[in-house]
Design a protein around this motif. Sequence first.
Motif, PDB file in Angstrom:
ATOM      1  N   ARG A 209      -1.768  14.154   1.934  1.00 13.90           N
ATOM      2  CA  ARG A 209      -1.249  13.429   3.085  1.00 13.90           C
ATOM      3  C   ARG A 209       0.224  13.074   2.876  1.00 13.90           C
ATOM      4  NH1 ARG A 209      -4.803  15.452   5.316  1.00 13.90           N
ATOM      5  NH2 ARG A 209      -6.576  14.474   6.369  1.00 13.90           N
ATOM      6  N   THR A 210       1.043  13.336   3.904  1.00 14.61           N
ATOM      7  CA  THR A 210       2.454  12.964   3.806  1.00 14.61           C
ATOM      8  C   THR A 210       2.622  11.447   3.816  1.00 14.61           C
ATOM      9  OG1 THR A 210       2.657  13.181   6.216  1.00 14.61           O
ATOM     10  CG2 THR A 210       3.275  15.095   4.874  1.00 14.61           C
ATOM     11  N   SER A 211       1.624  10.724   4.317  1.00  6.96           N
ATOM     12  CA  SER A 211       1.645   9.270   4.253  1.00  6.96           C
ATOM     13  C   SER A 211       0.315   8.781   3.674  1.00  6.96           C
ATOM     14  CB  SER A 211       1.859   8.638   5.636  1.00  6.96           C
ATOM     15  OG  SER A 211       1.738   7.221   5.544  1.00  6.96           O
ATOM     16  N   ASP A 214      -0.955   5.567   5.442  1.00  2.00           N
ATOM     17  CA  ASP A 214      -1.638   5.767   6.721  1.00  2.00           C
ATOM     18  C   ASP A 214      -3.059   6.268   6.507  1.00  2.00           C
ATOM     19  OD1 ASP A 214       0.522   4.892   8.182  1.00  2.00           O
ATOM     20  OD2 ASP A 214       1.290   6.904   8.602  1.00  2.00           O
ATOM     21  N   TRP A 268      -1.541   0.350  -3.605  1.00  2.00           N
ATOM     22  CA  TRP A 268      -1.693   0.897  -2.255  1.00  2.00           C
ATOM     23  C   TRP A 268      -2.965   0.357  -1.590  1.00  2.00           C
ATOM     24  CZ3 TRP A 268      -0.680   6.835  -3.312  1.00  2.00           C
ATOM     25  CH2 TRP A 268       0.684   7.025  -3.567  1.00  2.00           C
TER      26      TRP A 268
END
Length: 333
Positions: A209-211, A214, A268
């Motif tokens: 995931r690029t984020s 999210d 996170w």
Amino acid sequence: MPHDTPTLPDWFDRRPLDQWLRQRGHVAFADSVVETCARRLHQPTNGDLKRWVAALDDLPSRQSRQLDYSDGRVRVVGPAVDPATLRETLMRFHPWRKGPFEFLGLPIDTEWRSDWKWDRIAQAVDLNQKSVLDVGCGNGYYGWRMLGAGASMVMGLDPILRFLMQFEVFDRYQTGPRRNFVMPMIDTDLPQKLTAFDVVFSAGVLYHRTSPIDHLRSLAGALVPGGKLVLETLIIQDDGPRVLVPEDRYAQMRNVWFIPSLEMLFRWLRRTGFEGIETVDVTPTEATEQRSTEWMTFQSLADFLDPDDSSKTIEGYPGPVRATVVASRKEAE
């Protein structure tokens, strides 16, 4: 549903899942699931999809045959057929990545020994009579294992249609109430505050995931308050809050963005609404667990490690180490 939305194909029957969602008040999401799946399966120019649907029709009849996942194996049992013909039909769904499976006595030796991973994480959370969302579920192998562990219902999300069709190969032999479903969807298709599932699994997804933030937020939003997350991901072994961001590829994978240390991963998770975070397992991935086979004939992990130092990837990064952590969604934000 908008009038221009394609209808679902006959072979894609998810009515029990649709009913489950609606009975629990998730009507808008149920409508969205139907529309999303119909659009993604309406691919008149996709020759592979047409061939896979045709291959389903060439499988042995359902008569006197059934899917069995009661003893730690996922297999179709019943009267045998010619193994060469059966193998040819099943190979039309190649490559087989997650498993292993067995079909009328024919072993499907998949790229991943997913049963090894399952054995490491099976005790991480109680699944008895729990509803489960499995994000990045692949061909549904873990969903069957979850049902075997007592889950009441499993909704799996994976956008790769080949994996969906591999799931269909086995699902057609399911008898009794259907409770495992693979949907051509991803986590970004989930509403922000779905609040529907007792347990959410995410295995092998976070680093794609690029984020990652999210992604974790979407997992938290899918859980009921107090619900459990089981997260499996690549990590780097570092005592500090560190993150590896590959320059280009990692073990020849282009779509690897962030590989955190455990301390950073815990941070996170805390930032995205989780508590009670615990590490269940940390295991280096070796070429005995992920490898080329007769059922997955492409390159695999051994080809992606430094030939002179298997503790490093071919790009020179630390070799793959995977951690499994469990966490609970906070009861109240």
